[in-house]
Design an enzyme around this catalytic site. Structure first.
Site, PDB file in Angstrom:
ATOM      1  N   ASN A  10     -12.181 -37.021   8.841  1.00  0.00           N
ATOM      2  CA  ASN A  10     -10.956 -36.403   9.350  1.00  0.00           C
ATOM      3  C   ASN A  10     -11.375 -35.520  10.522  1.00  0.00           C
ATOM      4  OD1 ASN A  10      -8.640 -34.971   9.821  1.00  0.00           O
ATOM      5  ND2 ASN A  10      -8.295 -34.388   7.686  1.00  0.00           N
ATOM      6  N   LYS A  17     -13.975 -33.004   8.973  1.00  0.00           N
ATOM      7  CA  LYS A  17     -14.104 -32.916   7.515  1.00  0.00           C
ATOM      8  C   LYS A  17     -14.506 -34.295   7.024  1.00  0.00           C
ATOM      9  CE  LYS A  17     -10.326 -29.692   7.027  1.00  0.00           C
ATOM     10  NZ  LYS A  17      -8.884 -29.850   6.885  1.00  0.00           N
ATOM     11  N   ARG A  94      -8.948 -40.823   9.378  1.00  0.00           N
ATOM     12  CA  ARG A  94      -7.566 -40.351   9.422  1.00  0.00           C
ATOM     13  C   ARG A  94      -7.141 -40.334  10.897  1.00  0.00           C
ATOM     14  NH1 ARG A  94      -5.301 -34.361   9.375  1.00  0.00           N
ATOM     15  NH2 ARG A  94      -3.101 -34.885   9.232  1.00  0.00           N
ATOM     16  N   HIS A 183       1.870 -36.380   7.443  1.00  0.00           N
ATOM     17  CA  HIS A 183       1.387 -36.147   6.067  1.00  0.00           C
ATOM     18  C   HIS A 183       1.618 -37.377   5.191  1.00  0.00           C
ATOM     19  CE1 HIS A 183       2.253 -31.528   6.518  1.00  0.00           C
ATOM     20  NE2 HIS A 183       0.985 -31.772   6.808  1.00  0.00           N
ATOM     21  N   ARG A 244       4.401 -22.791  12.464  1.00  0.00           N
ATOM     22  CA  ARG A 244       5.391 -23.608  13.187  1.00  0.00           C
ATOM     23  C   ARG A 244       6.801 -23.268  12.733  1.00  0.00           C
ATOM     24  NH1 ARG A 244       2.561 -29.125  11.576  1.00  0.00           N
ATOM     25  NH2 ARG A 244       0.494 -28.212  11.659  1.00  0.00           N
ATOM     26  N   ARG A 287      -0.404 -16.213   0.257  1.00  0.00           N
ATOM     27  CA  ARG A 287      -0.961 -15.213  -0.679  1.00  0.00           C
ATOM     28  C   ARG A 287      -0.693 -13.794  -0.169  1.00  0.00           C
ATOM     29  NH1 ARG A 287      -6.337 -18.718  -0.911  1.00  0.00           N
ATOM     30  NH2 ARG A 287      -5.569 -18.988   1.188  1.00  0.00           N
ATOM     31  N   ASN A 337      -0.183 -23.846  -5.662  1.00  0.00           N
ATOM     32  CA  ASN A 337      -0.674 -22.542  -6.136  1.00  0.00           C
ATOM     33  C   ASN A 337       0.361 -21.434  -6.241  1.00  0.00           C
ATOM     34  OD1 ASN A 337      -3.610 -23.135  -6.291  1.00  0.00           O
ATOM     35  ND2 ASN A 337      -3.310 -23.593  -4.126  1.00  0.00           N
ATOM     36  N   GLU A 387      -5.728 -36.441  -0.116  1.00  0.00           N
ATOM     37  CA  GLU A 387      -5.583 -37.344   1.027  1.00  0.00           C
ATOM     38  C   GLU A 387      -6.835 -38.193   1.232  1.00  0.00           C
ATOM     39  OE1 GLU A 387      -3.825 -33.751   3.083  1.00  0.00           O
ATOM     40  OE2 GLU A 387      -2.948 -35.332   4.310  1.00  0.00           O
TER      41      GLU A 387
HETATM   42  P1  AMP Z   1      -3.375 -26.432   2.841  1.00  0.00           P
HETATM   43  O1  AMP Z   1      -2.954 -26.628   4.277  1.00  0.00           O
HETATM   44  O2  AMP Z   1      -2.790 -27.442   1.912  1.00  0.00           O
HETATM   45  O3  AMP Z   1      -4.855 -26.273   2.664  1.00  0.00           O
HETATM   46  O4  AMP Z   1      -2.723 -25.037   2.371  1.00  0.00           O
HETATM   47  C1  AMP Z   1      -3.193 -23.831   2.903  1.00  0.00           C
HETATM   48  C2  AMP Z   1      -2.240 -22.716   2.551  1.00  0.00           C
HETATM   49  O5  AMP Z   1      -2.025 -22.665   1.138  1.00  0.00           O
HETATM   50  C3  AMP Z   1      -2.762 -21.334   2.906  1.00  0.00           C
HETATM   51  O6  AMP Z   1      -2.454 -20.992   4.234  1.00  0.00           O
HETATM   52  C4  AMP Z   1      -2.010 -20.447   1.935  1.00  0.00           C
HETATM   53  O7  AMP Z   1      -0.803 -20.024   2.528  1.00  0.00           O
HETATM   54  C5  AMP Z   1      -1.645 -21.349   0.775  1.00  0.00           C
HETATM   55  N1  AMP Z   1      -2.312 -20.972  -0.465  1.00  0.00           N
HETATM   56  C6  AMP Z   1      -3.544 -21.306  -0.886  1.00  0.00           C
HETATM   57  N2  AMP Z   1      -3.813 -20.746  -2.096  1.00  0.00           N
HETATM   58  C7  AMP Z   1      -2.712 -20.051  -2.453  1.00  0.00           C
HETATM   59  C8  AMP Z   1      -2.355 -19.244  -3.580  1.00  0.00           C
HETATM   60  N3  AMP Z   1      -3.183 -19.052  -4.597  1.00  0.00           N
HETATM   61  N4  AMP Z   1      -1.133 -18.684  -3.573  1.00  0.00           N
HETATM   62  C9  AMP Z   1      -0.286 -18.852  -2.555  1.00  0.00           C
HETATM   63  N5  AMP Z   1      -0.563 -19.592  -1.475  1.00  0.00           N
HETATM   64  C10 AMP Z   1      -1.754 -20.188  -1.409  1.00  0.00           C
END
Ligand code: AMP
Length: 401
Positions: A10, A17, A94, A183, A244, A287, A337, A387
């Site tokens: 990726n 990655k 990807r 996605h 965004r 978070r 999460n 993915e």
């Molecule tokens: P991704 O693009 O799927 O890797 O998601 C990344 C985003 O997931 C981060 O910018 C966080 O906003 C959110 N995230 C990750 N862990 C948590 C958590 N424990 N609680 C809330 N949001 C989370």
């Protein structure tokens, strides 16, 4: 010995990655990433997952994607997983934008590569990096099938009524302006995994998938086939995301140009990089937003509420698009999460058949799971996305067909 390993790459503008998977048992052999390519402070993190090897981190300048992939190849070789292994069946790439031309995984030859290059105007930030990754991997193992898996492909089944903008038809056609969606590997994987969780075949269920990561998109999947999705010509349309804006009145752009004197590039950067949660409250990490909102911070609270309001609108819209919904499923960083986001998004939607089991919703787990009440008409689920596994699965199916 049959070759059953797939290397998934990726490639981003300054990162790569990668995962090496063995499709004989769908296990992961190694994972890693190279970031800040082209800077003095590049970093490679490599983790072998078999043979008891240790996670390793290398820092120092990595000039370009070529050097990055050669460094990855050296790390894999050090674990006995070198790219020269006869067990390697293919490399899966990807690729973000496949336009209308690529609707399924495709073995890359010169003609395919030229077509991916012709799509650069539709994905100027993403496709060039994907192309570089393909070129470098071909130079390392030109004898292996290199397969492109497109982020747009799963959405190519959208009916014209969902894929078209109500624009002058000739202009839209001339500039390839339509809704492509992104996605796609995640929506494909998660919608199928949700059917499995319900004990049904994908053809039997209608699912609303909410992929909520830093980028975020929703899709409506009828019997395993995507019929609508929230991202459009680019990954800017739809839900509120980390940085965004998602949906807005297109006249906002004219207004900012005419009244604010902003250039097109400035508006592009504003909407893609400085909007969404970050624009609303100064943080793009959910978070942090939940923590601040919990302490009574008003702008974090507003960012959360705006995010959830948009999500609810898409759940409602896609319930209408699908007619019958069997499951609403949350995935990606926020979806997997953030129990508070799931609770707020489903709250008040009992009329649509949605009701959460708050105890189940609060449980943290890496497993696919149901979080709806036993009697709710529509299942609500959390299904971690994967993915890389989906790309490897599609690649392996193609090269062994
Ligand atoms: P991704 O693009 O799927 O890797 O998601 C990344 C985003 O997931 C981060 O910018 C966080 O906003 C959110 N995230 C990750 N862990 C948590 C958590 N424990 N609680 C809330 N949001 C989370």
């Amino acid at each position: 010995m049959t070759a059953s390993r797939v290397l998934v790459l990726n490639s981003g503008s300054s990162s790569v990655k990668y995962q090496l998977l063995d499709m004989a048992d769908r296990s992961r052999l190694a994972v890693g990433l190279v970031e800040r390519i082209g800077e003095e402070t590049s970093r490679l993190v490599h983790e072998p997952l078999i043979g008891g090897g240790e996670k390793r981190e290398l820092s120092g300048p990595i000039a370009d994607h070529g050097a990055a992939l050669r460094a990855v190849a050296a790390e894999l070789a050090a674990d006995g997983l070198g790219l020269d292994s006869p067990e390697l069946a293919a490399v899966g790439h990807r690729v973000v934008h496949g336009g209308t031309r690529f609707t399924r995984p495709t073995v890359i030859d010169d003609e395919v590569l030229a077509e991916i290059r012709s799509l650069v105007p539709l994905a100027p930030l993403h496709n060039p990096a994907n192309i570089t990754g393909i070129e470098v991997a071909r130079s390392l193992r030109g004898d292996l099938p290199q397969v492109a898996v497109f982020d747009t492909a799963f959405h190519s089944t959208m009916p014209e009524s969902a894929a078209r903008y109500a624009l002058d038809a000739a202009t839209a056609e001339k500039y390839a302006v339509r809704r492509y969606g992104f996605h796609g590997t995640s929506h494909a994987y998660v919608s199928r995994a949700t059917a499995a969780l319900l004990g049904k075949a994908p053809e039997e269920v209608n699912v609303i998938v909410l992929h909520l990561g830093n980028g975020a998109s929703a899709s409506a999947v009828r019997g395993g086939v995507c019929v609508d999705t929230s991202m459009g010509l680019t990954p800017l349309e739809g839900l509120v995301m980390g940085t965004r804006s998602g949906d807005l009145d297109p006249a906002v752009i004219f207004h900012l140009a005419r009244v604010g004197g902003l250039s097109i590039d400035e508006i592009d950067a504003l909407l893609n990089k400085k909007s969404g949660l970050l624009g609303l409250c100064g943080d793009n990490d959910m978070r942090e937003i939940l923590r601040r909102a919990g302490e009574g911070d008003a702008s974090a609270r507003l960012a959360f509420e705006t995010y959830v309001h948009r999500l609810k609108k898409y759940i409602g819209a896609y319930s209408a698009v699908l007619g019958r919904v069997d499951a609403v499923v949350f995935t990606a960083g926020v979806g997997e999460n953030a129990a508070a986001v799931r609770e707020a998004a489903v709250d008040g939607l009992a009329e649509l058949g949605l009701a959460l089991d708050l105890e189940a919703n609060a449980v943290r787990s890496p497993e696919p799971r149901l979080i709806s009440t036993e009697y709710a008409r529509v299942a609500v689920a959390v299904v971690p996305t994967d993915e890389e596994l989906e790309i490897a699965t599609q690649v392996y199916a193609l090269v062994t067909a």
